[in-house]
Design a protein around this motif. Structure first.
Motif, mmCIF file in Angstrom:
data_model
loop_
_atom_site.group_PDB
_atom_site.id
_atom_site.type_symbol
_atom_site.label_atom_id
_atom_site.label_comp_id
_atom_site.label_asym_id
_atom_site.label_seq_id
_atom_site.Cartn_x
_atom_site.Cartn_y
_atom_site.Cartn_z
ATOM 1 N N ASP A 95 0.778 -1.140 0.064
ATOM 2 C CA ASP A 95 -0.116 0.068 -0.151
ATOM 3 C C ASP A 95 0.754 1.239 0.067
ATOM 4 O O ASP A 95 0.333 2.342 -0.445
ATOM 5 N N LEU A 96 2.059 1.183 0.498
ATOM 6 C CA LEU A 96 2.963 2.294 0.746
ATOM 7 C C LEU A 96 4.612 1.676 0.612
ATOM 8 O O LEU A 96 4.699 0.745 1.278
ATOM 9 N N ILE A 97 5.258 2.552 -0.081
ATOM 10 C CA ILE A 97 6.780 2.496 0.018
ATOM 11 C C ILE A 97 7.312 3.626 1.232
ATOM 12 O O ILE A 97 6.928 4.614 0.834
ATOM 13 N N ILE A 98 8.178 3.094 1.918
ATOM 14 C CA ILE A 98 9.197 3.932 2.683
ATOM 15 C C ILE A 98 10.278 3.889 2.188
ATOM 16 O O ILE A 98 10.977 2.669 2.309
ATOM 17 N N ASN A 99 11.015 4.654 1.669
ATOM 18 C CA ASN A 99 12.474 4.700 1.398
ATOM 19 C C ASN A 99 13.208 5.241 2.642
ATOM 20 O O ASN A 99 13.148 6.534 2.999
ATOM 21 N N ALA A 100 13.954 4.588 3.358
ATOM 22 C CA ALA A 100 14.734 4.965 4.651
ATOM 23 C C ALA A 100 16.194 4.955 4.225
ATOM 24 O O ALA A 100 16.525 4.018 3.909
ATOM 25 N N GLY A 101 16.859 5.956 4.785
ATOM 26 C CA GLY A 101 18.407 5.993 4.430
ATOM 27 C C GLY A 101 19.122 7.211 4.910
ATOM 28 O O GLY A 101 18.512 8.292 5.386
ATOM 29 N N THR A 102 20.227 7.257 4.615
ATOM 30 C CA THR A 102 21.303 8.359 4.995
ATOM 31 C C THR A 102 21.478 9.227 3.664
ATOM 32 O O THR A 102 21.279 8.787 2.672
ATOM 33 N N THR A 103 21.689 10.385 4.009
ATOM 34 C CA THR A 103 21.776 11.316 2.920
ATOM 35 C C THR A 103 22.844 12.519 3.536
ATOM 36 O O THR A 103 23.258 12.618 4.583
ATOM 37 N N GLY A 104 23.590 13.341 2.104
ATOM 38 C CA GLY A 104 24.175 14.290 2.650
ATOM 39 C C GLY A 104 23.164 15.535 2.705
ATOM 40 O O GLY A 104 22.125 15.656 1.859
ATOM 41 N N GLY A 105 23.660 16.607 3.502
ATOM 42 C CA GLY A 105 22.692 17.562 3.886
ATOM 43 C C GLY A 105 23.563 19.175 3.285
ATOM 44 O O GLY A 105 24.850 19.041 3.603
ATOM 45 N N PHE A 106 22.837 20.119 3.044
ATOM 46 C CA PHE A 106 23.556 21.375 2.913
ATOM 47 C C PHE A 106 23.181 22.300 3.976
ATOM 48 O O PHE A 106 21.932 22.515 4.283
ATOM 49 N N LYS A 107 24.082 22.741 4.689
ATOM 50 C CA LYS A 107 24.050 23.590 5.927
ATOM 51 C C LYS A 107 23.289 25.005 5.468
ATOM 52 O O LYS A 107 22.743 25.686 6.289
ATOM 53 N N ALA A 108 23.699 25.409 4.097
ATOM 54 C CA ALA A 108 22.964 26.552 3.688
ATOM 55 C C ALA A 108 21.475 26.396 3.660
ATOM 56 O O ALA A 108 20.774 27.420 3.512
ATOM 57 N N LYS A 109 21.067 25.239 3.502
ATOM 58 C CA LYS A 109 19.572 25.006 3.558
ATOM 59 C C LYS A 109 19.026 24.377 4.834
ATOM 60 O O LYS A 109 17.973 23.868 5.041
ATOM 61 N N GLY A 110 19.913 24.779 5.963
ATOM 62 C CA GLY A 110 19.383 24.217 7.110
ATOM 63 C C GLY A 110 19.633 22.745 7.589
ATOM 64 O O GLY A 110 19.294 22.459 8.977
ATOM 65 N N ALA A 111 20.514 22.144 6.906
ATOM 66 C CA ALA A 111 20.791 20.647 7.377
ATOM 67 C C ALA A 111 21.961 20.539 8.268
ATOM 68 O O ALA A 111 22.850 21.333 8.278
ATOM 69 N N SER A 112 21.628 19.843 9.493
ATOM 70 C CA SER A 112 22.903 19.620 10.184
ATOM 71 C C SER A 112 23.110 18.053 10.567
ATOM 72 O O SER A 112 21.986 17.132 10.010
ATOM 73 N N ILE A 113 24.227 17.559 10.912
ATOM 74 C CA ILE A 113 24.416 16.091 11.116
ATOM 75 C C ILE A 113 23.443 15.402 12.034
ATOM 76 O O ILE A 113 23.193 15.948 13.098
ATOM 77 N N GLY A 114 22.870 14.160 11.634
ATOM 78 C CA GLY A 114 21.729 13.642 12.424
ATOM 79 C C GLY A 114 20.212 14.199 12.064
ATOM 80 O O GLY A 114 19.467 13.593 12.649
ATOM 81 N N ASP A 115 20.113 15.253 11.379
ATOM 82 C CA ASP A 115 18.690 15.874 11.240
ATOM 83 C C ASP A 115 18.047 14.618 10.402
ATOM 84 O O ASP A 115 18.638 13.873 9.539
ATOM 85 N N ILE A 116 16.621 14.567 10.518
ATOM 86 C CA ILE A 116 15.580 13.821 9.811
ATOM 87 C C ILE A 116 14.930 14.488 9.006
ATOM 88 O O ILE A 116 14.204 15.482 9.518
#
Length: 253
Positions: A95-116
């Motif tokens: 009924d639903l797909i969940i793609n769970a995984g790690t990612t690289g983030g951009f601090k300029a867009k507000g991402a920090s290590i460990g953010d979900i």
């Protein structure tokens, strides 16, 4: 059939979680006490791995592409993820797909290590086809399934995802990632979104930040340094998502 609830109001009963790497998969497997299913309904000789279990009213299958037979490393990237997603949808009819995984983030867009992050849109940044029409096909922009109630209830960040088959970031990729207005980048999400859209299965994306792409550390070094710890932080986030969707229809997400 008469008497059956309509698909959009029927509570979810069967979900597939697609994960790219064993390091990302095993904490989720342990969290939900899933068991390895040796008769996976997949073609013979493929390395794809299936874990099976339940959470309350939900049947959960976790699928990852397994180890590459030639090199013994995780089968990461868009092709294995697209293939295993297609096969899982065909075999398991989720009924639903969940793609769970790690990612690289951009601090300029507000991402920090460990953010979900919950992903709003997926696109590619390494399919450069500078021909009218084909250029848009190459970017392959697709919206993830909208989950306003889930995002609000769990207080998760929302961002746009850009996908490519390289862990580093070449200059051409960088310009297209910026054009995609990406908050985070990975190596499978847009491919999974393509397959889910093709087969009309709702898909949501739960991504945990391992490295800051526009930070001071080399991408590969920071990714490897944080992978295990961030993968351990990913599984409670997936658990929260699964708990929230249990008993709900897709229209309630």
């Amino acid at each position: 059939m008469a008497g059956e609830p309509k698909p959009h109001i029927r509570p979810l009963s069967n979900i597939v979680i697609v994960v790219a790497m064993e390091t990302e998969a095993l904490p989720i497997v342990n969290r939900f006490r899933l068991t390895h299913h040796p008769h996976s309904s997949f073609p013979e000789r493929v390395p794809w791995v299936r874990y099976l279990g339940t959470y309350k009213d939900l049947s959960i299958n976790l699928i990852w592409p397994g180890k590459d037979p030639a090199t013994g490393v995780d089968s990461i990237g868009t092709i294995p993820s697209a293939l295993v997603t297609y096969a899982a949808i065909q075999a398991l009819q989720p009924d639903l797909i969940i793609n769970a995984g790690t990612t690289g983030g951009f601090k300029a867009k507000g991402a920090s290590i460990g953010d979900i992050f919950i992903i709003s849109d997926c696109a590619f940044h390494d399919r450069r086809i500078p021909i009218p029409g084909f250029d848009l096909y190459g970017v392959g922009l697709r919206k993830a399934f909208d989950t306003p109630n889930l995002t609000k209830e769990l207080n998760l960040k929302v961002g746009r995802l850009s996908t490519g088959d390289s862990l580093d970031m070449a200059l051409q990729d960088e310009s297209l990632i910026k054009a995609n207005d990406a908050t985070v980048i990975d190596m499978e999400g847009a491919a999974i979104a393509y397959v889910a859209d093709l087969l009309k299965v709702p898909a949501i994306f739960v991504k945990a930040v391992t490295n800051i792409v526009d930070g001071d550390k080399p991408i590969v070094e920071e990714f490897l340094e944080n992978l295990a710890a961030v993968a351990d932080a990913l599984d409670p986030a997936v658990e929260q998502v699964v708990k929230f969707i249990n008993g709900k229809s897709v229209s309630e997400l």
